[in-house]
Scaffold this motif. Structure first.
Motif, mmCIF file in Angstrom:
data_model
loop_
_atom_site.group_PDB
_atom_site.id
_atom_site.type_symbol
_atom_site.label_atom_id
_atom_site.label_comp_id
_atom_site.label_asym_id
_atom_site.label_seq_id
_atom_site.Cartn_x
_atom_site.Cartn_y
_atom_site.Cartn_z
ATOM 1 N N THR A 1 52.532 100.548 -42.664
ATOM 2 C CA THR A 1 52.286 99.282 -41.983
ATOM 3 C C THR A 1 52.683 99.363 -40.514
ATOM 4 O OG1 THR A 1 52.751 98.211 -44.072
ATOM 5 C CG2 THR A 1 52.666 96.809 -42.154
ATOM 6 N N LEU B 1 50.116 98.988 -37.353
ATOM 7 C CA LEU B 1 50.327 97.989 -36.305
ATOM 8 C C LEU B 1 50.304 98.625 -34.929
ATOM 9 C CD1 LEU B 1 53.106 95.545 -37.439
ATOM 10 C CD2 LEU B 1 50.822 95.006 -36.657
ATOM 11 N N GLY C 1 45.540 99.039 -35.988
ATOM 12 C CA GLY C 1 44.735 99.065 -37.207
ATOM 13 C C GLY C 1 43.993 100.368 -37.447
ATOM 14 N N THR D 1 44.891 102.527 -40.458
ATOM 15 C CA THR D 1 44.698 101.970 -41.800
ATOM 16 C C THR D 1 44.037 102.927 -42.797
ATOM 17 O OG1 THR D 1 44.482 99.872 -40.671
ATOM 18 C CG2 THR D 1 43.993 99.875 -42.995
ATOM 19 N N LYS E 1 49.739 55.512 -38.820
ATOM 20 C CA LYS E 1 48.775 56.574 -39.098
ATOM 21 C C LYS E 1 49.442 57.872 -39.540
ATOM 22 C CE LYS E 1 44.698 54.808 -38.111
ATOM 23 N NZ LYS E 1 45.080 53.414 -37.910
ATOM 24 N N VAL F 1 58.360 95.386 -32.597
ATOM 25 C CA VAL F 1 57.005 95.451 -32.031
ATOM 26 C C VAL F 1 56.260 94.141 -32.302
ATOM 27 C CG1 VAL F 1 54.744 96.572 -32.235
ATOM 28 C CG2 VAL F 1 56.809 97.961 -32.123
ATOM 29 N N LEU F 2 56.394 93.652 -33.529
ATOM 30 C CA LEU F 2 55.746 92.391 -33.905
ATOM 31 C C LEU F 2 56.240 91.246 -33.031
ATOM 32 C CD1 LEU F 2 55.727 92.240 -37.806
ATOM 33 C CD2 LEU F 2 53.783 92.101 -36.278
ATOM 34 N N GLU G 1 30.107 79.553 -19.455
ATOM 35 C CA GLU G 1 29.093 79.356 -20.501
ATOM 36 C C GLU G 1 29.737 79.267 -21.889
ATOM 37 O OE1 GLU G 1 25.019 79.851 -22.213
ATOM 38 O OE2 GLU G 1 26.014 78.774 -20.609
ATOM 39 N N LEU H 1 29.872 76.147 -24.526
ATOM 40 C CA LEU H 1 29.420 76.276 -25.917
ATOM 41 C C LEU H 1 30.497 75.835 -26.902
ATOM 42 C CD1 LEU H 1 27.519 79.664 -26.072
ATOM 43 C CD2 LEU H 1 26.751 77.484 -27.014
ATOM 44 N N ARG I 1 30.505 72.709 -29.577
ATOM 45 C CA ARG I 1 30.743 72.944 -31.015
ATOM 46 C C ARG I 1 31.922 72.122 -31.525
ATOM 47 N NH1 ARG I 1 30.347 78.546 -34.033
ATOM 48 N NH2 ARG I 1 28.715 77.648 -35.278
ATOM 49 N N GLU J 1 30.947 68.556 -31.808
ATOM 50 C CA GLU J 1 30.064 68.384 -32.967
ATOM 51 C C GLU J 1 30.884 68.285 -34.251
ATOM 52 O OE1 GLU J 1 26.951 71.415 -33.807
ATOM 53 O OE2 GLU J 1 26.395 70.997 -31.721
ATOM 54 N N GLY K 1 43.469 58.136 -35.252
ATOM 55 C CA GLY K 1 44.344 57.082 -34.763
ATOM 56 C C GLY K 1 44.307 56.999 -33.250
ATOM 57 N N LEU L 1 46.657 90.976 -35.180
ATOM 58 C CA LEU L 1 48.015 91.430 -35.478
ATOM 59 C C LEU L 1 48.245 91.444 -36.984
ATOM 60 C CD1 LEU L 1 50.661 92.151 -33.949
ATOM 61 C CD2 LEU L 1 51.375 89.808 -34.322
ATOM 62 N N GLY M 1 46.382 94.057 -38.913
ATOM 63 C CA GLY M 1 47.097 95.321 -38.866
ATOM 64 C C GLY M 1 48.238 95.357 -39.869
ATOM 65 N N LEU M 2 48.926 94.218 -40.016
ATOM 66 C CA LEU M 2 50.105 94.166 -40.886
ATOM 67 C C LEU M 2 49.713 94.275 -42.348
ATOM 68 C CD1 LEU M 2 53.146 93.823 -41.001
ATOM 69 C CD2 LEU M 2 52.829 91.374 -41.091
ATOM 70 N N GLY N 1 46.794 95.453 -43.720
ATOM 71 C CA GLY N 1 45.520 96.141 -43.606
ATOM 72 C C GLY N 1 44.789 96.261 -44.935
ATOM 73 N N ILE O 1 46.865 85.201 -48.742
ATOM 74 C CA ILE O 1 47.466 83.874 -48.781
ATOM 75 C C ILE O 1 48.759 83.839 -47.983
ATOM 76 C CG2 ILE O 1 48.372 82.077 -50.279
ATOM 77 C CD1 ILE O 1 46.449 83.179 -52.435
ATOM 78 N N LEU P 1 49.803 81.726 -44.372
ATOM 79 C CA LEU P 1 51.014 80.948 -44.144
ATOM 80 C C LEU P 1 51.704 81.395 -42.858
ATOM 81 C CD1 LEU P 1 52.900 78.925 -45.826
ATOM 82 C CD2 LEU P 1 54.214 80.958 -46.339
ATOM 83 N N VAL P 2 51.846 82.722 -42.735
ATOM 84 C CA VAL P 2 52.515 83.265 -41.558
ATOM 85 C C VAL P 2 51.721 82.932 -40.290
ATOM 86 C CG1 VAL P 2 53.297 85.385 -40.451
ATOM 87 C CG2 VAL P 2 53.577 85.092 -42.889
#
Lengths: 370, 353
Positions: A32, A36, A40, A43, A239, B117-118, B140, B144, B148, B151, B199, B254, B257-258, B260, B268, B272-273
C-alpha cells in the motif's frame, strides 16, 4: 498421502490455507505504501505479490499453488479500464456543450458492451493459466463464441426478462467458468441442476427483500415516533436537524451498510457452496461444507472491524475469509489421476517441437477486473 | 562460445531443489548450481540440464515461502533452503521490499512513512495541486460545471423564485455596495430560487453566480444579508467551488492508491474516509470566506455581529456538547456555528489591500 485406489471410497482430501493475518498485514502495508508513493502505478506489482502469497499458502495434498502472472498484463488491464472511464466521463460532460459528444458517448458504450465478452474470456484465461499446482498449469477451454453467447446475448435476456432469467444465466455462467477449467490433461465438469439454482435464488431474493423491508420498516417506525414526540416542541421553520436526529440518521446509514454487507455475504457464500458442490474433474468430486450463517456472522465481524480501524483490519479480514472459503473445500475420488496427470502441452510440444509453456503464459492475455 | 552448449566449471555453491519438468505432475529431487550466467541442474538420474540465467525467471523472495524459479518450457523449481538459494542469486530491489515485509518493526516504519506521506499529501499536496489546477481551469469548464450544478439543484431541491421585484431590488442594492471592494476573477451575478429543503441559504456556484434562496432574502435584515453576500463573494473570489472539485479529484486518486485492490470492504470504508477528509477542506474554505466577509463588512463600517446572530438563528449549535455532537461534527463540512459566530463577533483590524 493417500493412494486412493478404489474410487469413491477414497477419503476426502481437504484444502488448507496457512497464511496469517500478521504476515499478510506486513506485505499489505508495504504494498500500500509503495502504491501510494508511485501514485498507483505499483498496484499491479502489489497484486502479483499478494497473489503469490495467497497461492503459495494454499495447500492440497502437501503441495502448494503458485501464481505465475506478471504485472505488465495487469497494468494493461488497469490502463484500459482507466481509458474507457475517461472517455465516458469526458464525453458525458462535453455532451452538454456539443451534441456530437453524445455520438462519441454512445459509440464508446456500444464498443465497450461488444468488447466485454472478449475481455472476460481474456481475463479468465489469464486467471487460470497463471495458476499452477504440482508442476502443471491450469487453463480454460471457453471459446470466444461461448463467451459472446453468455456475456452478450444471454446477458441481454436477463435484462429483457426483468431478472427472471438470472438463475438460469448464473447456472450457465458457472457451467462455463467451472466446467471450462482444466489442469494438465484433467478437464473439469459442472453438473448442477437448474432446480438447485432456482432454490438458491429464491432463498437469496426472499431473504434480501425481507431483511430490507424489516430494516426500513423499523427505521420508519422509529422516525415516526420521533417526529410525533418532537411536534410542537419545535418551531415549524426549524430546518436543521438536532443532534438526536443526526445520530439516528448516522446509525441508520451505518446499519444499512452493515445489512447490505451481510446480505452480500449471503449471496457470496450460498453461490460459492452451490457452485463448488457441482464441480467434478475426471473421477474426482469437489464438495463444499461451508456454513452459510457462520460465514455471514464472520463477514459482519470482518466488515465492522475494517470500518472501525479505517481499513487497517483488511489484511486479517482477507486472510480469514480466504481461509474459511478454501478450507470448506474437499476433493474425493481416485487420486491416481492427479499423480498421472500430464501437461496438455506435451502432445502439442511433441508436434511442434517448440517452446509452448512459458510463451503461452506471457501471451495468455491480460486481466480486466470483472 | 557455442550458444547451445554453455561451458560449465565445477560449481562453488549448490542447493537441493524440487524440479518439475513442466509436463508431469510429479517433482524430482535435483541439485542446482550456478556459474556466472549459467545454472546447472543435476537430476537424480545423473542427467545435467543447463540454462542461461537470462532464460529463467527467479521469483522475488516473499514471506517465508520457498523460493521458486520458472524455467523454459513450463518447467519449474522450488527451493526450501532459502538461505542457500540467496547465495546463488544476487540481491536486487525485491530483497529490500522483502526486508521491510519480514519484520514487524520495519513494516510499522513503512506504515508510519505512509501515514506521514498521506498526511502531507492531504495537508499540503492536494491543496497545492488543487490551487494550481483551479487557476488553470478554463472559463468554459467553470461555465459548464455551473450549469450542471444549477440543473441538479433545480431537479432535486429548488423551485422558481417567488420574490417580488422589490425584494430582489433590496438584495441587489446591498450587493452593489460590496461591488467596489471585490476583486473577483469573474463578474458576480445573483440568482434567486425558492429553496425548499435548503431553507434560508445562499451558495456560490462554480462560475461566480451566487444563489440566494427566497427564505434568506426575506428573513435576513440588511446588514446580516450584506454579511451573507460578502461571505459568498469570498467563496467566489477564492474560486472555492472549483477548488473543492479539484480537491475531491485529488482525494479520490489518493484513496484509489490506498485501497488499490479495492473490494466492497475497501469501497465502503474509503467512502467514509473520503467524507471525513473532504469535510476538513470544506471547513477551511468556510473559515476563509468568513474572514473575507468580516473584512468587507469592516471596510463598509459594519460589525460581524448581525451575521453571527443570523448564523446562530439558522443553525443553532446543540445546547449540550455531548459525545454524539462531537462525533457528528466530523461529518459536517461547515465549522462549528458557535466558533464561527464567536469569530465574527470579535473586532478585527481593517486589512490593507
Amino acid at each position: 498421502m493417500q493412494d486412493g485406489a478404489n474410487g469413491d471410497m477414497a477419503p476426502a482430501t481437504p484444502f488448507t490455507f496457512t497464511a496469517t493475518g500478521a504476515e499478510y498485514f506486513r506485505i499489505w502495508i508495504v504494498n500500500t505504501a509503495l502504491s501510494l508513493v508511485t501514485l498507483g502505478f505499483y498496484t499491479p506489482w502489489a497484486l502479483v505479490r499478494k497473489r503469490q502469497y495467497f497461492y503459495g499458502n494454499t495447500h492440497f495434498r502437501n503441495e502448494t499453488f503458485s501464481f505465475l502472472g506478471r504485472p505488465v498484463p495487469i497494468l494493461i488491464g488497469y490502463l484500459m479500464v482507466l481509458g474507457v472511464t475517461a472517455v465516458f466521463q469526458a464525453s458525458s460532460i462535453l455532451a452538454k456543450s456539443n451534441k456530437i459528444w453524445y455520438a462519441v458517448f454512445g459509440g464508446a458504450l456500444l464498443a465497450w458492451v461488444l468488447l466485454i465478452p472478449y475481455l472476460v474470456r481474456k481475463s479468465i484465461q489469464f486467471r487460470t493459466s497463471t495458476a499452477q499446482w504440482n508442476g502443471l498449469r491450469f487453463g480454460h477451454r471457453a471459446t470466444l463464441g461461448q463467451s459472446y453467447g453468455l456475456f452478450l446475448w444471454r446477458a441481454l435476456l436477463v435484462y429483457i426478462s426483468f431478472g427472471f432469467y438470472l438463475p438460469a444465466w448464473d447456472l450457465r455462467r458457472a457451467a462455463l467458468l467451472f466446467g471450462g477449467l482444466k489442469w494438465g490433461n484433467l478437464t473439469f465438469a459442472f453438473k448442477a441442476k437448474l432446480k438447485d439454482y432456482w432454490v438458491a435464488y429464491l432463498i437469496l431474493w426472499g431473504v434480501s427483500a425481507m431483511a430490507i423491508t424489516i430494516f426500513f420498516g423499523a427505521a420508519f417506525a422509529v422516525l415516526m415516533v420521533n417526529v410525533f414526540m418532537e411536534k410542537g416542541a419545535k418551531g415549524a421553520d426549524s430546518k436543521s436537524l438536532d443532534p438526536a436526529q443526526m445520530v439516528f440518521l448516522a446509525l441508520f446509514m451505518a446499519g444499512y451498510l452493515v445489512l447490505i454487507f451481510i446480505i452480500s455475504a449471503l449471496w457470496k457464500s450460498l453461490l460459492f457452496k452451490t457452485n463448488w458442490n457441482a464441480v467434478t474433474a475426471g473421477p474426482l468430486t469437489f464438495a463444499c461444507k461451508l456454513s452459510v450463517p457462520k460465514f455471514m456472522l464472520r463477514s459482519a465481524k470482518w466488515y465492522s472491524l475494517t470500518v472501525l480501524t479505517l481499513g487497517f483490519y483488511r489484511p486479517w479480514a482477507q486472510v480469514e475469509q480466504t481461509r474459511m472459503l478454501l478450507e470448506s473445500l474437499t476433493i474425493s475420488g481416485d487420486e491416481s489421476e492427479i499423480t498421472q496427470a500430464i501437461a496438455t502441452a506435451l502432445a502439442e510440444q511433441n508436434a511442434m517441437g517448440g517452446a509452448v509453456g512459458e510463451v503461452a503464459v506471457e501471451n495468455a492475455g491480460f486481466e480486466v477486473g470483472f | 562460445m557455442p550458444a547451445n552448449k554453455p561451458p560449465f566449471d565445477p560449481p562453488l555453491v549448490s542447493v537441493e531443489v524440487d524440479y518439475w519438468d513442466g509436463l508431469h505432475s510429479q517433482f524430482q529431487k535435483a541439485t542446482l548450481a550456478r556459474e556466472a550466467d549459467v545454472i546447472a541442474l543435476t537430476l537424480a538420474s545423473g542427467e545435467i540440464e543447463r540454462f542461461f540465467t537470462r532464460d529463467i525467471r527467479v521469483d522475488p523472495p516473499l514471506a517465508k515461502l520457498p523460493r521458486e524459479v520458472g524455467l523454459p518450457r513450463g518447467a519449474r523449481l522450488r527451493c526450501r533452503d532459502t538461505e542457500a538459494f540467496a547465495r546463488l542469486f544476487p540481491q536486487n530491489g525485491w530483497h529490500g521490499i522483502h526486508f521491510f515485509e519480514s519484520r514487524t518493526r520495519t513494516a510499522l516504519l513503512a506504515m508510519l512513512v505512509m501515514a506521514a506521506v498521506l498526511a502531507a499529501t492531504w495537508k499540503w499536496g492536494i491543496p497545492l495541486a488543487a490551487d494550481v489546477a483551479t487557476s488553470n481551469t478554463p472559463a468554459e469548464v467553470s461555465r459548464l460545471l455551473e450549469s450542471r450544478t444549477l440543473e441538479t439543484l433545480d431537479q432535486l431541491f429548488t423551485k422558481p423564485t417567488t420574490l417580488s421585484l422589490q425584494e430582489k431590488n433590496r438584495v441587489e442594492g446591498l450587493f452593489r455596495r460590496l461591488g467596489p471592494h471585490l476583486h473577483s476573477p469573474r463578474p458576480m451575478t445573483l440568482i434567486y430560487r425558492n429553496g425548499g429543503a435548503l431553507g434560508a441559504n445562499a451558495m456560490a456556484l462554480p462560475n461566480g453566480t451566487i444563489l440566494v434562496t427566497d427564505a434568506m432574502a426575506r428573513k435576513a435584515d440588511d446588514i446580516a444579508l450584506l454579511g451573507v453576500l460578502a461571505h459568498e463573494a469570498g467563496h467566489v473570489e477564492g474560486n472555492h467551488p472549483i477548488k473543492a472539485l479539484w480537491q475531491r479529484v485529488g482525494l479520490s486518486l489518493l484513496w484509489a492508491g490506498l485501497v488499490g485492490d479495492a473490494t466492497q470492504l475497501g469501497d465502503i470504508s474509503s467512502g467514509l474516509v473520503m467524507t471525513l477528509t473532504e469535510n476538513g477542506y470544506g471547513r477551511g474554505m468556510e473559515h476563509e470566506a468568513d474572514v473575507r466577509a468580516l473584512e468587507l463588512l469592516t471596510t463598509l463600517g459594519y460589525s460581524g455581529k448581525p451575521l453571527a446572530d443570523l448564523l446562530m438563528k439558522l443553525a443553532p449549535p446543540p445546547k449540550k456538547k455531548n459525545f454524539g455532537a462531537w462525533l457528528l461534527h466530523w461529518f459536517d463540512n461547515h465549522p462549528d456555528t458557535a466558533d464561527r459566530a464567536e469569530f465574527l463577533r470579535k473586532t478585527h483590524p481593517i486589512p490593507k489591500h
